[in-house]
Design a protein around this motif. Structure first.
Motif, PDB file in Angstrom:
ATOM      1  N   PHE A 286     -12.908   9.313   6.403  1.00 32.13           N
ATOM      2  CA  PHE A 286     -12.102   9.960   7.434  1.00 32.13           C
ATOM      3  C   PHE A 286     -12.507   9.393   8.793  1.00 32.13           C
ATOM      4  N   ALA A 287     -11.515   9.002   9.578  1.00 30.62           N
ATOM      5  CA  ALA A 287     -11.783   8.434  10.904  1.00 30.62           C
ATOM      6  C   ALA A 287     -12.057   9.541  11.904  1.00 30.62           C
ATOM      7  N   LEU A 288     -12.971   9.286  12.831  1.00 29.77           N
ATOM      8  CA  LEU A 288     -13.235  10.172  13.966  1.00 29.77           C
ATOM      9  C   LEU A 288     -12.750   9.476  15.232  1.00 29.77           C
TER      10      LEU A 288
ATOM     11  N   ARG B  95      -4.168   1.892   7.704  1.00 27.56           N
ATOM     12  CA  ARG B  95      -4.080   0.490   7.256  1.00 27.56           C
ATOM     13  C   ARG B  95      -5.465  -0.077   6.970  1.00 27.56           C
ATOM     14  N   ALA B  96      -6.472   0.384   7.723  1.00 28.30           N
ATOM     15  CA  ALA B  96      -7.828  -0.105   7.488  1.00 28.30           C
ATOM     16  C   ALA B  96      -8.438   0.497   6.227  1.00 28.30           C
ATOM     17  N   GLY B  97      -7.902   1.664   5.746  1.00 26.65           N
ATOM     18  CA  GLY B  97      -8.413   2.256   4.524  1.00 26.65           C
ATOM     19  C   GLY B  97      -8.857   3.696   4.663  1.00 26.65           C
ATOM     20  N   CYS B  98      -8.669   4.319   5.843  1.00 22.97           N
ATOM     21  CA  CYS B  98      -9.059   5.716   6.032  1.00 22.97           C
ATOM     22  C   CYS B  98      -8.041   6.642   5.365  1.00 22.97           C
ATOM     23  N   VAL B  99      -8.554   7.770   4.838  1.00 24.71           N
ATOM     24  CA  VAL B  99      -7.671   8.760   4.226  1.00 24.71           C
ATOM     25  C   VAL B  99      -6.879   9.502   5.309  1.00 24.71           C
ATOM     26  N   ASP B 100      -7.536   9.869   6.377  1.00 29.46           N
ATOM     27  CA  ASP B 100      -6.893  10.617   7.462  1.00 29.46           C
ATOM     28  C   ASP B 100      -7.792  10.528   8.691  1.00 29.46           C
ATOM     29  N   CYS B 101      -7.379  11.183   9.779  1.00 27.50           N
ATOM     30  CA  CYS B 101      -8.137  11.166  11.028  1.00 27.50           C
ATOM     31  C   CYS B 101      -8.571  12.582  11.404  1.00 27.50           C
TER      32      CYS B 101
END
Length: 937
Positions: A894-896, A910-916
């Motif tokens: 998960f992106a922060l 696109r980079a591969g994170c599930v969500d933000c």
């Protein structure tokens, strides 16, 4: 009288009054339709018209009908509507009925609806059909005349009225010039007679004007007097003006509307004034006999030339507007001038005064007919062109007599001037202004010393030796200047030139064509007056004024910036003061438990307030840069209402204000739109209403407009209200109903401007209806998609929606979990905060200060979840995610990030994170993610 008898009497009176009101209302509604009589030749519709201004110029019929149903049409109270110069479309609505007058009358009635305005750019009539549909007919410049229902310069629409039926019409009109709407219903045969009579009158007028012009041209070929040319040009200009304005030019010669279109009315008006002033100067000899009046005529002619040139660079409507504004003043100004010149002995002025009186009569009648101030009949229609025609005939007769006398006077004056030339030799040599004589083949015959000095030569002899150089200074545009001398025998102009040696200079140049005793051109005499010092002073004054204006603009800009910075500083410092103050107080060991809890709550609330302000600033910056994108995802309106109640019910209760959620009719339960941005809009409106409402209620109304596929949300409060002046800039940045409101109620004025722009991005708009002491009603519309087909809800469903939590201060439940979470975060404060939040669940936390360390940890250890900061040194979060994904496809990442928008989310996925997950972090949001991924203990 007994009490029960009084009660019965009052009830009876109420019933009677209600009945009378209902009958009166029904009668008023019925009277709005114009009854068309089979016995009347024509009937005006003006008093039955309702008007809607389409200022955006983009409404279709469905939207207009909806606006009509919403009461946005305004009833016309004028006999003839004069719209002036609009530049956008106007819709009018009217009803016609064909009542039964006698048994033998036909079941249907055929009529023409005439809009007596020529050459409309848009003229479309929509007629309601018995099955509820609408027919469309067009009569404007987009339709060739031979393809119209009736070949006429006006917009004419044939309609058929059914007996005892009321038929509704919508008429869309647009003109790029000034236009008025005399709307009339005509019986066909009577209309044919009317058109035939008008065409005869104007045909006679055009023919007579052409004959007079041709006659005077033949005289000009004989006498070679330029007065005749000016007179002919004047006649042709006024004829052309009528020909274009009435639409006959396009109808007869130019069906495409490219040459004789009304867009050249402006240039025609200025040509008319150029020619009429030139003719007056020649005919009344104002230059020699009345120099003051001649100066005014030159100013008028100069204005004509200036505006004629400006017509090339500005819209045609502006030229027509200026011409129409200035012309009445000029028309009225000429008679006093003529009376003055006549009293001074100029008999030609009397002839012109009489002729101009006929002209004024014709133009006055024509204007009165156009504006509906004079009844339109054959005599009035004929009076307008006949007045102008009478002027043309009188001036033609007066001109012939004047030319004879003028030619004799000019010949005598030239002889006298030549005989006395020697007497003025001393004046010639000692004059301060430059004087010269020039041969017809372009050679200086003689010049005085002042002329040589002005041009930069030492002596007249030196100037004569350098003839070409001196001639190029005096006659920089020889073709037009010689043409002017040949035509008018006079040249006056201001010349900018370089003296011999390169010094810039200016001079007033006057030249006259001199004739010999036989009336043939002999030579040119001219004067050259140095005005260099005057021009320098004028330039200095202009430069000083320009500097003053720039200084004022800079001051206004600086004041606006200072006001913004002051408001922003106040709004930022207010929560910061609370945060810093309560943070310092927490350090004190003397605080009780409740005091410490209150300090923590205050810090949290102020932090959220500060975060909202920063988010507003960032959102407005994105909107200004056109970089704000919106989503189109499913949105459950019942959940939407539940979230609003959760957020605002306790605030309303705290202020003693009632909060209602209602639906007008059925609304879709689920729609497709951007939940975040829609919530942001409604939050701004509700926060605004809570801020300005001290008592009463706030009502949030949901309404679905099926004809436009639009969701309408209204926020109605009983607050202080907003005046009409303050509403002008309510959706502009930094404006919250004026600076006083900002200082009294707080805010920097970003909320409503952002809400308006977001509404536009969602396909709708935001509007306001308010008044001082009457509360405010904000209406936001969006164009969403509908999820499903039959799932609709109403006010009952909304009233049953309960807030997600009745107490916003309820403690957050911490789940009990197991597993390992890798936190990739470079900021030490965020590392401690997020680690502490995760550790409370019982899960282990591994910390990586940058993306490279995170990659190394994943390659050597087993982790169950990664929280990846996007912006980190050495290696950013997106690059680290791409590397980790190569060997761990199923690992949740998960992106922060502080930028939660569609573009940022797309990059992360696109980079591969599930969500933000957004920053600042939301504990509830983090716990929800942990519960989805980690195993419970």
């Amino acid at each position: 009288m007994m009490k029960w008898q009084l009660t019965i009497l009052k009830s009876a009176l109420r019933v009677c009054l209600l009945t009378v009101l209902l009958v009166a209302q029904a009668f008023a509604l019925e009277s709005e339709a114009l009854p068309i009589s089979s016995q009347q030749a024509s009937q005006s519709v003006s008093q039955y018209i309702y008007v809607l201004h389409d200022q955006e110029d983009n409404l279709n019929l469905e939207q207009v009908i909806a606006a009509d149903e919403a009461g946005e049409f305004v009833r016309n109270e004028q006999d003839i509507i004069n719209f002036g110069f609009l530049g956008y479309s106007v819709w009018v609505r009217f009803d016609l009925s064909y009542p039964e007058e006698e048994v033998t009358q036909p079941d249907s009635l055929f009529r023409y609806i005439e809009v007596a305005t020529s050459l409309l750019d848009q003229g479309v009539l929509y007629e309601e059909q018995p099955d509820g549909s609408w027919s469309e007919s067009r009569s404007d410049l987009t339709v060739p005349f031979d393809e119209r229902a009736l070949n006429h310069v006006y917009s004419v629409f044939p309609v058929t009225l059914e007996k005892n039926k009321r038929q509704r019409f919508y008429l869309r009109m647009k003109s790029d010039g000034s236009f008025y709407v005399p709307l009339t219903v005509w019986e066909p045969e009577a209309y044919s007679v009317k058109v035939a009579n008008e065409e005869f009158v104007f045909g006679f007028f055009y023919g007579a004007m052409l004959c007079i012009a041709a006659f005077n041209f033949l005289i000009y070929l004989s006498v070679k007097d330029t007065s005749y040319l000016y007179y002919i040009a004047y006649l042709m200009s006024i004829t052309l003006l009528f020909f274009i304005d009435l639409g006959h030019g396009v109808n007869i010669f130019d069906s495409t509307g490219t040459f004789l279109h009304k867009s050249i009315i402006g240039p025609t008006i200025w040509l008319l004034w150029i020619f009429v002033t030139s003719f007056i100067r020649q005919f009344l000899e104002t230059e020699n006999n009345h120099p003051v009046i001649d100066g005014w005529l030159l100013v008028i002619r100069g204005m004509g030339f200036i505006y004629l040139v400006l017509e090339l660079f500005m819209p045609s409507t502006v030229g027509v507007l200026w011409g129409a504004t200035i012309t009445p003043f000029l028309v009225i100004a000429f008679p006093p001038m003529c009376v003055y010149m006549w009293r001074r002995g100029n008999m030609n002025a009397l002839f012109f005064l009489i002729a101009w009186g006929f002209n004024m009569l014709g133009l006055t009648v024509y204007s009165g007919l156009s504006l509906g101030l004079i009844p339109s009949n054959l005599y009035m229609v004929a009076l307008a062109p006949l007045g102008i025609l009478s002027e043309a005939v009188l001036l033609s007769l007066a001109l012939a007599e004047r030319v004879k006398r003028t030619q004799k006077v000019l010949v005598d004056a030239d002889k006298t001037a030549m005989a006395q030339l020697a007497r003025y030799r001393s004046v010639f040599n000692n004059a301060l202004e430059g004087i010269y004589q020039l041969s017809l083949n372009g050679k200086f015959i003689r010049v005085n010393p002042a002329m040589a000095k002005i041009l930069g030569f030492t002596t007249p002899k030196e100037l004569l030796a350098q003839n070409t150089a001196a001639l190029d200074i005096c006659y920089q545009n020889p073709e037009s200047q010689y043409s002017c001398l040949a035509r008018e025998h006079l040249l006056k102009e201001e010349v900018a030139f370089l003296r011999r040696g390169g010094q810039p200079a200016w001079a007033d140049h006057s030249a006259r064509l001199i004739f010999d005793e036989y009336g043939k051109p002999s030579h040119i005499e001219g004067t050259f007056i140095d005005v260099t010092e005057r021009k320098k002073k004028e330039d200095a004054v202009k430069e000083k004024e320009h500097a003053r204006v720039e200084k004022e603009i800079a001051k206004d800009t600086a004041d606006a910036k200072s006001e913004f910075l002051a408001n922003m500083s106040h709004e930022i410092r207010t929560p910061l003061t609370s945060i810093i103050g309560h943070s310092e107080s927490i350090k004190s060991l003397k605080l009780t438990g409740s005091e410490r809890e209150n300090a923590f709550r205050t810090i949290s609330n102020c932090s959220q307030q500060l975060l909202k302000l920063i988010n507003d600033i960032l959102d407005y910056s994105k909107i200004e840069a056109q970089k704000l994108d919106v989503e189109n995802v499913d949105l459950d309106l019942k959940e939407f209402v539940a979230e609003l109640r959760h957020t605002y019910e306790w605030q309303a209760d705290h202020k003693g204000i009632k909060l209602f959620f209602v639906a007008h009719g059925k609304i879709p339960k689920a729609i497709k739109s951007d939940p975040t941005r829609l919530r942001q809009i409604v939050d701004s409106l509700l926060s605004n209403s809570l801020r300005y409402t001290k008592e009463g209620a706030i009502t949030i109304v949901f309404q679905w407009i099926s004809t436009q596929q639009t969701l309408l949300i209204k926020v109605i409060d009983t607050g202080v209200g907003i005046s009409a002046d303050q509403q002008q800039g309510i959706f502009d940045i930094f404006d919250q109903g004026g600076g006083g409101s900002v200082r009294k109620y707080g805010g920097v004025g970003l909320g409503l401007p952002i809400a308006r722009q977001l509404a536009l991005l969602l396909g709708g708009d935001l509007s306001l209806n308010s008044g001082i002491g009457a509360g405010s009603e904000f209406s936001v519309s969006i164009k969403p998609g509908i999820v499903g087909t039959n799932d609709w809800i109403d006010s009952t469903d909304l009233s049953s929606v309960a807030p997600k939590s009745s107490n916003p201060k309820a403690a957050l439940e911490v789940p009990s979990l197991s597993g390992t979470v890798l936190l990739a975060e470079d900021n030490p404060v965020n590392q401690k905060l997020i680690s502490k939040i995760i550790s409370k669940t019982g899960a282990n936390v591994e910390i990586a200060a940058n993306g490279q360390i995170a990659v190394d940890i994943v390659s050597s250890e087993s982790v169950d979840l990664i929280l990846m900061d996007i912006n980190m040194p050495v290696m950013d979060g997106l690059e680290a995610t791409r590397i980790i994904r190569r060997g761990h496809e199923e690992l949740p990442i998960f992106a922060l990030t502080a930028e939660i928008d569609a573009d940022e989310l797309s990059k992360a996925k696109r980079a591969g994170c599930v969500d933000c997950l957004k920053k600042p972090v939301d504990r509830q949001e983090i716990y929800q993610v942990l519960e989805q991924v980690l195993a419970p203990k």
